[in-house]
Motif scaffolding. Structure first.
Motif, PDB file in Angstrom:
ATOM      1  N   ILE A  99     -13.643 -15.014 -35.930  1.00  0.00           N
ATOM      2  CA  ILE A  99     -12.715 -15.656 -34.995  1.00  0.00           C
ATOM      3  C   ILE A  99     -13.587 -16.831 -34.770  1.00  0.00           C
ATOM      4  N   ARG A 100     -15.209 -16.638 -34.434  1.00  0.00           N
ATOM      5  CA  ARG A 100     -15.856 -17.887 -34.376  1.00  0.00           C
ATOM      6  C   ARG A 100     -15.700 -18.973 -35.052  1.00  0.00           C
ATOM      7  N   HIS A 101     -15.696 -18.712 -36.508  1.00  0.00           N
ATOM      8  CA  HIS A 101     -15.662 -19.678 -37.567  1.00  0.00           C
ATOM      9  C   HIS A 101     -14.315 -20.003 -38.110  1.00  0.00           C
ATOM     10  N   PHE A 102     -13.394 -19.127 -38.030  1.00  0.00           N
ATOM     11  CA  PHE A 102     -12.020 -19.555 -38.488  1.00  0.00           C
ATOM     12  C   PHE A 102     -10.922 -19.142 -37.492  1.00  0.00           C
ATOM     13  N   ARG A 103     -11.264 -19.374 -36.462  1.00  0.00           N
ATOM     14  CA  ARG A 103     -10.115 -19.378 -35.312  1.00  0.00           C
ATOM     15  C   ARG A 103      -8.830 -20.245 -35.588  1.00  0.00           C
ATOM     16  N   ASP A 104      -8.938 -21.478 -36.270  1.00  0.00           N
ATOM     17  CA  ASP A 104      -7.663 -22.001 -36.748  1.00  0.00           C
ATOM     18  C   ASP A 104      -6.911 -21.199 -37.465  1.00  0.00           C
ATOM     19  N   GLU A 105      -7.420 -20.304 -38.385  1.00  0.00           N
ATOM     20  CA  GLU A 105      -6.624 -19.611 -39.545  1.00  0.00           C
ATOM     21  C   GLU A 105      -6.084 -18.468 -38.658  1.00  0.00           C
ATOM     22  N   PHE A 106      -6.672 -18.081 -37.654  1.00  0.00           N
ATOM     23  CA  PHE A 106      -6.022 -16.955 -36.736  1.00  0.00           C
ATOM     24  C   PHE A 106      -4.760 -17.483 -36.072  1.00  0.00           C
ATOM     25  N   GLU A 107      -5.017 -18.660 -35.377  1.00  0.00           N
ATOM     26  CA  GLU A 107      -3.896 -19.329 -34.555  1.00  0.00           C
ATOM     27  C   GLU A 107      -2.841 -19.771 -35.536  1.00  0.00           C
ATOM     28  N   TRP A 108      -3.083 -20.010 -36.803  1.00  0.00           N
ATOM     29  CA  TRP A 108      -1.954 -20.301 -37.717  1.00  0.00           C
ATOM     30  C   TRP A 108      -1.298 -19.192 -38.147  1.00  0.00           C
ATOM     31  N   HIS A 109      -1.837 -17.984 -38.194  1.00  0.00           N
ATOM     32  CA  HIS A 109      -0.941 -16.835 -38.523  1.00  0.00           C
ATOM     33  C   HIS A 109      -0.272 -16.442 -37.345  1.00  0.00           C
ATOM     34  N   ILE A 110      -0.599 -16.635 -35.948  1.00  0.00           N
ATOM     35  CA  ILE A 110       0.071 -16.484 -35.024  1.00  0.00           C
ATOM     36  C   ILE A 110       1.295 -17.378 -34.634  1.00  0.00           C
TER      37      ILE A 110
END
Length: 448
Positions: free
Chosen positions: A415-426
């Motif tokens: 989450i620290r380094h790839f938060r944008d990828e988690f947000e995109w999934h959501i």
């Protein structure tokens, strides 16, 4: 090509047999130690070498040995941790299969240094074929007078046993391993007392990794001072690296500590670059339990220095911008890999492997798995990201053993380094769950 301490003769035909192993210098350290050195002198050589535990923690081996209690009339034990259950790690299995006598020699020399007369190799339950290889090597050593009573006429006795576990990840933790070896359920113990004071059968015990113990003969034969000249800084000697993932040449590599990460990934001597010429996205440098780093932070530190394959360099920046060398399980991800799915996969593993003794780990690993599954399969909520961070924080440092930390660190780092990828999934669940969907920065593409 760097110095090969452990793998110099690894590909010699028949090296797994006593006859061929001895022709290539095998068991010289046993003769030297038993006939010309005191146990304390062997310990001092290991201290001088700077050898650190190769199982993941990286604690100085000689210092660990010096902590061993020596009460009168109480047996001492050396236990080799050959459980090797960390996802991504396969160096010890490979080494034992290829050169079992190197481990047996290390066990004899190390047991002598510690004053142990009964020692054990605790091996993963799934690796029964390796157990057979080790048992054959041990039988050859007994027949040659290298194990048993009065070894080489020195007056020193040692019995060596191989004990299979049940395949539990938790038994890689040294006190859970000892519980399992005693025939109990593999639950970690509260510490203190530490194994050096009250370990196997309530007696002083040292637990060391396969690679650590196999390094001792070279140190005894060549001196600790010579070993300390190899490597860089406090990261002395060589290290076996289990390289896997999206690289052209996966496998086990012995490196001199201090090799630049970029050289390790891209040189033909090692990994040979990223598979199919794709772009590097991220690396887990030390096994599934250590923080993942994006391409820019695995190749360079946050201050712009070359990242090196060493304990100090990989941890530079702490967990904010660094990671750990760990067990040396180097897992490479190319541009097509999904960080969310990978993190969920790790969470599944740790939830399954939690022994359940500590509430934060027992409950928290399950919560993280469920939330990550929700995000990965298009049912996530924006607040789930902060929920994952919160759960990870509540697990970390609140369990008897490090399994809780091992479960929390990968989630927090992803989450620290790839938060944008988690947000995109959501935010874009239909795109994220489409077959072949790949997230690249602010853009998502569908791969054929």
């Amino acid at each position: 090509m760097g110095l090969k301490i452990l793998t110099e003769h690894i590909n010699v035909p028949g090296i797994e047999t006593l006859e061929v192993y001895r022709k290539h210098g095998g068991y010289k350290s046993v003769e030297k130690a038993l006939k010309t050195m005191t146990p304390d002198e062997v310990v001092e050589e290991v201290k001088t070498s700077g050898l650190r535990g190769r199982g993941g923690a990286g604690f100085p081996t000689g210092m660990k040995w010096s902590f061993l209690a020596k009460p009168e009339g109480v047996p001492r034990y050396l236990v080799c941790n050959a459980d090797e259950s960390e996802p991504g790690t396969f160096k010890d299995r490979w080494f034992m299969e290829k050169n079992p006598h190197a481990l047996v020699e290390g066990m004899i020399t190390s047991s002598y240094a510690l004053g142990a007369h009964t020692s054990y190799i605790y091996i993963r339950g799934e690796l029964l074929f390796i157990l057979r290889i080790l048992e054959k090597a041990i039988a050859e050593a007994y027949a040659a007078g290298l194990l048993g009573k009065n070894i080489l006429g020195s007056g020193y006795d040692l019995d060596l046993h191989v004990a299979p576990g049940g395949g539990a990840y938790i038994c890689g933790e040294e006190t859970a391993l000892l519980e399992s070896l005693e025939g109990k359920r593999g639950n970690p113990r509260n510490k203190p007392p530490f194994p050096a004071v009250k370990g196997l059968f309530a007696s002083p015990t040292v637990v060391n990794n396969v690679e650590t113990i196999a390094s001792v003969p070279w140190i005894v034969n060549n001196t600790g001072a010579e070993y300390a000249k190899v490597g860089i800084g406090r990261s002395t000697g060589t290290k076996l690296i289990s390289a896997s993932g999206n690289i052209n040449k996966p496998g086990v590599y012995e490196i001199e500590l201090g090799v630049p990460v970029e050289e390790f990934i891209y040189s033909d001597e090692y990994c040979g670059g990223i598979w199919k010429g794709k772009q590097l996205k991220a690396v887990v440098p030390g096994g599934s339990s250590v923080p993942i780093l994006p391409a820019n932070l695995i190749l360079k530190t946050a201050t712009g220095e070359d990242r090196l394959m060493s304990y100090e360099s990989l941890s530079d920046g702490g967990f904010v911008t660094g990671s750990m060398l760990g067990s040396g399980a180097f897992i490479v991800f190319d541009e097509d890999q999904c960080i969310v799915r990978n993190t969920w996969n790790y969470a599944r593993f740790y939830h399954h492997e939690s022994c359940g003794q500590c509430s934060p780990c027992r409950e928290g690993t399950g919560w993280m798995e469920k939330v990550l599954h929700r995000i990965e399969y298009g049912h996530g909520h924006q607040q789930d990201i902060d929920l994952l961070v919160s759960v990870a924080k509540q697990i970390e440092g609140n369990t008897i053993c490090p399994l809780g930390d091992a479960a929390a660190w990968p989630v927090a780092a992803a989450i620290r380094h790839f938060r944008d990828e988690f947000e995109w999934h959501i935010k874009h669940p239909q795109e994220a769950t489409a077959p072949g969907a790949v997230y690249r920065g602010q853009l998502a593409t569908i791969e054929a």
